[in-house]
Design an enzyme around this catalytic site. Structure first.
Site, PDB file in Angstrom:
ATOM      1  N   GLY A   1       0.633  -1.292   0.167  1.00 28.50           N
ATOM      2  CA  GLY A   1      -0.277  -0.049   0.028  1.00 28.50           C
ATOM      3  C   GLY A   1       0.933   1.551  -0.022  1.00 28.50           C
ATOM      4  O   GLY A   1       2.287   1.332   0.901  1.00 28.50           O
TER       5      GLY A   1
ATOM      6  N   GLN B   1       2.791   9.860   1.266  1.00 28.77           N
ATOM      7  CA  GLN B   1       3.936   9.022   1.402  1.00 28.77           C
ATOM      8  C   GLN B   1       4.971   9.341   0.649  1.00 28.77           C
ATOM      9  O   GLN B   1       5.844   8.925   0.578  1.00 28.77           O
ATOM     10  CB  GLN B   1       4.007   7.742   1.491  1.00 28.77           C
ATOM     11  CG  GLN B   1       3.333   7.422   3.151  1.00 28.77           C
ATOM     12  CD  GLN B   1       3.139   5.810   2.702  1.00 28.77           C
ATOM     13  OE1 GLN B   1       2.271   5.506   2.126  1.00 28.77           O
ATOM     14  NE2 GLN B   1       4.107   4.789   2.996  1.00 28.77           N
TER      15      GLN B   1
ATOM     16  N   CYS C   1       6.138  -0.353   7.117  1.00 28.91           N
ATOM     17  CA  CYS C   1       6.220   0.943   6.682  1.00 28.91           C
ATOM     18  C   CYS C   1       7.169   1.760   5.405  1.00 28.91           C
ATOM     19  O   CYS C   1       8.042   1.780   5.774  1.00 28.91           O
ATOM     20  CB  CYS C   1       5.213   1.971   7.390  1.00 28.91           C
ATOM     21  SG  CYS C   1       4.548   3.651   6.877  1.00 28.91           S
ATOM     22  N   LEU C   2       6.956   1.800   4.194  1.00 27.52           N
ATOM     23  CA  LEU C   2       7.731   2.345   3.159  1.00 27.52           C
ATOM     24  C   LEU C   2       8.266   3.626   4.086  1.00 27.52           C
ATOM     25  O   LEU C   2       9.056   3.835   3.787  1.00 27.52           O
ATOM     26  CB  LEU C   2       6.968   2.849   1.872  1.00 27.52           C
ATOM     27  CG  LEU C   2       6.824   1.153   1.070  1.00 27.52           C
ATOM     28  CD1 LEU C   2       5.628   1.590  -0.335  1.00 27.52           C
ATOM     29  CD2 LEU C   2       7.438   0.262   1.471  1.00 27.52           C
TER      30      LEU C   2
ATOM     31  N   HIS D   1      -3.885   0.871   7.237  1.00 28.78           N
ATOM     32  CA  HIS D   1      -2.542   1.739   7.837  1.00 28.78           C
ATOM     33  C   HIS D   1      -2.887   3.089   6.422  1.00 28.78           C
ATOM     34  O   HIS D   1      -2.452   4.053   7.288  1.00 28.78           O
ATOM     35  CB  HIS D   1      -1.769   0.286   7.329  1.00 28.78           C
ATOM     36  CG  HIS D   1      -0.111   1.217   7.116  1.00 28.78           C
ATOM     37  ND1 HIS D   1       0.618   0.539   8.374  1.00 28.78           N
ATOM     38  CD2 HIS D   1       0.287   2.004   6.866  1.00 28.78           C
ATOM     39  CE1 HIS D   1       2.172   1.237   8.466  1.00 28.78           C
ATOM     40  NE2 HIS D   1       1.602   2.403   6.908  1.00 28.78           N
ATOM     41  N   GLU D   2      -3.141   2.561   5.376  1.00 34.03           N
ATOM     42  CA  GLU D   2      -3.290   4.041   4.438  1.00 34.03           C
ATOM     43  C   GLU D   2      -4.554   4.845   4.969  1.00 34.03           C
ATOM     44  O   GLU D   2      -3.158   5.480   4.340  1.00 34.03           O
ATOM     45  CB  GLU D   2      -2.846   3.412   3.087  1.00 34.03           C
ATOM     46  CG  GLU D   2      -2.630   2.705   2.486  1.00 34.03           C
ATOM     47  CD  GLU D   2      -0.616   2.358   2.917  1.00 34.03           C
ATOM     48  OE1 GLU D   2      -0.535   3.761   2.580  1.00 34.03           O
ATOM     49  OE2 GLU D   2       0.341   1.167   2.790  1.00 34.03           O
TER      50      GLU D   2
ATOM     51  N   HIS E   1      -2.639   6.611   7.348  1.00 32.88           N
ATOM     52  CA  HIS E   1      -1.928   7.944   6.646  1.00 32.88           C
ATOM     53  C   HIS E   1      -2.468   8.870   5.819  1.00 32.88           C
ATOM     54  O   HIS E   1      -2.215  10.335   5.961  1.00 32.88           O
ATOM     55  CB  HIS E   1      -0.816   7.015   5.504  1.00 32.88           C
ATOM     56  CG  HIS E   1       0.398   6.822   5.736  1.00 32.88           C
ATOM     57  ND1 HIS E   1       1.875   7.537   6.331  1.00 32.88           N
ATOM     58  CD2 HIS E   1       0.430   5.688   5.778  1.00 32.88           C
ATOM     59  CE1 HIS E   1       2.096   6.854   6.474  1.00 32.88           C
ATOM     60  NE2 HIS E   1       2.034   5.195   6.003  1.00 32.88           N
TER      61      HIS E   1
END
Length: 191
Positions: free
Chosen positions: A45, A50, A107-108, A149-150, A153
């Site tokens: 994701g 991000q 997480c990226l 999670h996204e 964000h």
């Protein structure tokens, strides 16, 4: 085009995304770039924040995560997950349905940082797709976790905010170092 994934310490990660009212050519390009970036970094994701854009836009694709199953229901019927990937969710709203489940997350924007996070195991999602059409579905497993999670964000919430105090304390030196390096890099760019 592969975009830069911003890391912890960048202020955009704490910004609530603006609603997207129209699917413009710029939004279409951003969607394609976000998908390309997510695949390049082998994520499941990616939220607009991000990649430096405070918008209510995320992309998700859990097909490659065969070790962590997902479920998808549309109109109360099981749906073929692969047929609906990748997902583009614009202005998503998530309603928790199932009991809490604890599972690992990364997480990226936090390379090499992982922790167990507790989230509802089943959710209902309402959003617009990449064409601006309304979509509504229920999902569980990794897909549910990834979307939550996204969506966090998109609201300026990071997965470290959902970690228990013990885990956060254990990771504090790494998090402080990452924040310091990110902020130092931003300061250098401004000069």
């Amino acid at each position: 085009m592969i975009l830069e994934v911003v890391q912890y310490g960048h202020p955009v990660l704490r910004q609530k995304g603006a609603r997207i009212e129209h699917i413009t050519p710029e939004i279409r390009r951003l969607i394609e770039d976000m998908l390309e970036t997510m695949y390049e970094y082998q994520g499941v994701g990616l939220a607009a924040q991000q990649v430096g854009h405070a918008l209510q836009l995320t992309v998700v694709d859990v097909r490659e995560a065969t070790d962590r199953p997902s479920s998808l229901e549309i109109n109360g019927q099981p749906a073929d997950l692969a047929a609906h990937m990748p997902m583009v969710l614009i202005n998503p709203v998530v309603t928790p349905l199932g009991p809490p489940e604890t599972g690992p997350e990364g997480c990226l924007s936090f390379p090499e940082i992982y922790g167990d996070i507790t989230r509802p195991g089943l959710v209902e999602v309402e959003a617009l797709d990449r064409e601006g059409r309304p979509v509504k579905f229920r999902c569980g497993g990794l897909l549910s976790r990834a979307i939550q999670h996204e969506v966090d964000h998109l609201n300026g919430i990071l997965f470290i905010d959902r970690m228990n105090a013990e885990t956060r304390e254990r990771l504090r030196p790494e998090l402080e170092q990452m924040r310091f390096e990110t902020q130092a890099a931003l300061a250098r760019k401004k000069k």
